[in-house]
Design an enzyme around this catalytic site. Structure first.
Site, mmCIF file in Angstrom:
data_model
loop_
_atom_site.group_PDB
_atom_site.id
_atom_site.type_symbol
_atom_site.label_atom_id
_atom_site.label_comp_id
_atom_site.label_asym_id
_atom_site.label_seq_id
_atom_site.Cartn_x
_atom_site.Cartn_y
_atom_site.Cartn_z
ATOM 1 N N PHE A 6 0.867 -1.180 0.000
ATOM 2 C CA PHE A 6 0.000 0.000 0.000
ATOM 3 C C PHE A 6 0.898 1.221 0.000
ATOM 4 C CE2 PHE A 6 -1.423 3.583 2.648
ATOM 5 C CZ PHE A 6 -2.366 4.101 1.767
ATOM 6 N N GLU A 7 0.692 2.075 -0.973
ATOM 7 C CA GLU A 7 1.326 3.379 -0.916
ATOM 8 C C GLU A 7 0.470 4.320 -1.747
ATOM 9 O OE1 GLU A 7 5.332 2.916 -2.580
ATOM 10 O OE2 GLU A 7 4.575 2.850 -4.622
ATOM 11 N N ILE A 8 0.447 5.582 -1.355
ATOM 12 C CA ILE A 8 -0.154 6.609 -2.195
ATOM 13 C C ILE A 8 0.978 7.566 -2.516
ATOM 14 C CG2 ILE A 8 -1.845 8.463 -2.411
ATOM 15 C CD1 ILE A 8 -3.634 7.049 -0.467
#
Ligand code: GDP
Ligand code: MN
Length: 352
Positions: A255-257
Site C-alpha cells: 500500500f502506498e499513495i
C-alpha cells in the site's frame, strides 16, 4: 510538554459522514493493481474492501496491470466488484519493461537466483518476481495507463482496509504538499538486498545529495546493540563507506499513495537507472519497497512524507490498527499479528 513541532499529523482526527466531506473536487488520481489472472479472488476481495471503505463515495478510477493478457474471468469478476459508474482499465505491461534488460548476464542471474533460493531468500528463485520488483521500482509510473494521472494508490490482491476512510487522501496529500504516503514501516529481510544500501549510499555521496533527517532515521545508531543481535550479517553488508548502517527499516509498498511526479523526477529516474544498471534486481533480489523507501528517504523532506496513522490495513498476515482516538469505525482483525513499532517509531521521531 514539548512545543508541538509535528510535521506530519493525521489529516483528520474526527470521523464524519463521507457525504458531507464529499465535494465535487477530485484529485488527478487512480488506483493501480498489478496482478495475475490467478489472483482473481484476492483481487476481488481487495477491490471490495477499497470500494466499501472509501471509493463508493469518491468514484476514483481503477487501473489493472498484468504482464499477460487478462482472462475474461478476471475482467468480469473484478469489474463486478468495482461496480457501476467507476472507470476501469485492464491493461498489459510491455515486454520492454518486464524482462531481463540486455546488460544482464542471464546465466549469472539464473545461477544467483538458484543460489539465493537454496539460501532461503524469499521469492529469489522466481524469475517473474524479479521482473515484478524491477517494474514496480522503475517503470509503473510511465505505463500509458498511469501517465494521465498525478497521484496513484497502489492496491495488491488480498489486502483489507479495516477502518472507514471518510475523506479524500489524494486531495489531503495535495493540500499538505505530501508526495508519499504509507501505512506500515517494518524490517526488510537483509538477505534480499545485501548490497543495496551500500550502493545507494555511494551514489548519494558521489552526487553530493544532502542527508535528510529521514535518511538518518533509517540508520542504525540508536538501536545498534539491539539490531546487531538481530541482523548481524545483513548489517555487516549494509554498511556504507562512512560506516553508516541501514537498520533495514523500510516502508511497505504494497500500500502506498504517491505523487508520481516524485517517481518521474529526474532525481528518482537517475537513481533507478543507476540501480538498474548495477543488476541487483537480478543478481540479488531487491524489492521495490526497499528501493522506494531509500529513494524517498534520500530525495524527499520528512514533511513531504505522510503516515496514515488513522487507517487500519491488513496484508500478508500483518496488520496495523489505529491507536485509541484515531480511525473511524475500525474493525481490526481479532488476533491479527500487529506490526511491531520500533522501526516506525524511529521514523516518527524525525517528524514529531
Ligand atoms: P509479496 O507481497 O511480496 O508477498 O508478493 P505478492 O505475491 O503479493 O506480489 C506482489 C505484487 O505483484 C502483487 O500485486 C502480485 O499480484 C504482483 N505479482 C507478483 N508476481 C507477478 C507476476 O509474475 N505477474 C503479475 N502480473 N503480477 C505479479
Ligand atoms: Mn503482497
Amino acid at each position: 510538554p514539548r512545543p508541538s513541532t509535528n510535521l506530519d499529523p493525521p489529516f483528520y482526527t474526527t470521523c464524519h459522514d463521507p457525504s458531507t466531506m464529499n465535494s465535487t473536487a477530485r484529485a488527478n488520481a487512480t488506483f493501480m493493481m498489478l496482478a495475475r489472472n490467478s489472483d482473481v479472488s484476492g483481487a476481488v476481495q481487495s477491490v471490495k474492501s477499497v470500494q466499501a471503505q472509501f471509493n463508493q463515495h469518491f468514484g476514483y478510477p481503477w487501473v489493472f496491470l498484468n504482464d499477460e493478457e487478462w482472462s475474461e474471468e478476471f475482467k468480469m469478476e473484478v469489474g463486478k466488484a468495482v461496480g457501476e459508474g467507476v472507470s476501469v482499465t485492464f491493461d498489459t505491461i510491455p515486454w520492454e519493461v518486464w524482462g531481463f534488460p540486455m546488460w544482464i548476464d542471464r546465466e549469472k542471474a539464473r545461477r544467483k537466483m538458484k543460489k539465493m533460493e537454496r539460501e532461503g531468500v524469499m521469492y529469489a528463485g522466481e524469475e517473474s518476481y524479479h521482473h515484478m520488483c524491477r517494474f514496480q521500482s522503475g517503470f509503473f509510473y510511465d505505463h500509458p495507463a498511469l501517465l494521465p494521472y498525478k497521484f496513484y494508490w497502489r492496491v495488491e490482491p488480498d489486502i483489507r482496509f479495516t477502518c472507514a476512510i471518510p475523506y479524500d487522501p489524494f486531495l489531503s496529500m495535495s493540500q499538505h504538499d505530501k508526495k508519499y504516503g504509507y501505512a506500515i514501516a517494518l524490517w526488510e529481510r537483509g538477505n534480499t538486498v545485501p548490497s543495496l544500501f551500500r550502493k545507494i549510499s555511494d551514489y548519494k555521496a558521489r552526487r553530493h545529495v544532502r542527508t535528510t533527517p529521514l535518511w538518518t532515521a533509517l540508520m542504525a545508531p540508536s538501536y545498534a546493540p539491539w539490531l546487531i543481535r538481530r541482523f548481524v550479517l545483513s548489517l555487516l553488508r549494509n554498511r556504507d563507506g562512512k560506516g553508516d548502517l541501514w537498520n533495514m527499516c523500510h516502508l511497505w509498498s504494497n500500500f502506498e499513495i504517491a505523487d508520481m511526479e516524485f517517481f518521474r523526477s529526474s532525481a528518482y529516474r537517475e537513481l533507478f537507472r543507476y540501480l538498474d544498471e548495477d543488476g541487483g534486481f537480478y543478481y540479488e533480489r531487491w524489492g521495490d519497497a526497499a528501493v522506494h523507501s531509500l529513494g524517498v528517504a534520500m530525495l524527499l523532506r520528512p514533511d513531504e512524507v505522510h503516515w496514515f496513522s488513522d487507517w487500519g490495513y491488513v496484508h500478508g498476515g500483518l496488520q496495523v490498527c489505529p491507536k485509541e482516538g484515531l480511525g473511524c469505525g475500525c474493525e481490526c482483525e481479532e488476533g491479527g499479528r500487529e506490526v511491531e513499532t520500533v522501526c516506525l517509531d524511529s521514523i516518527r521521531r524525525t517528524v514529531e
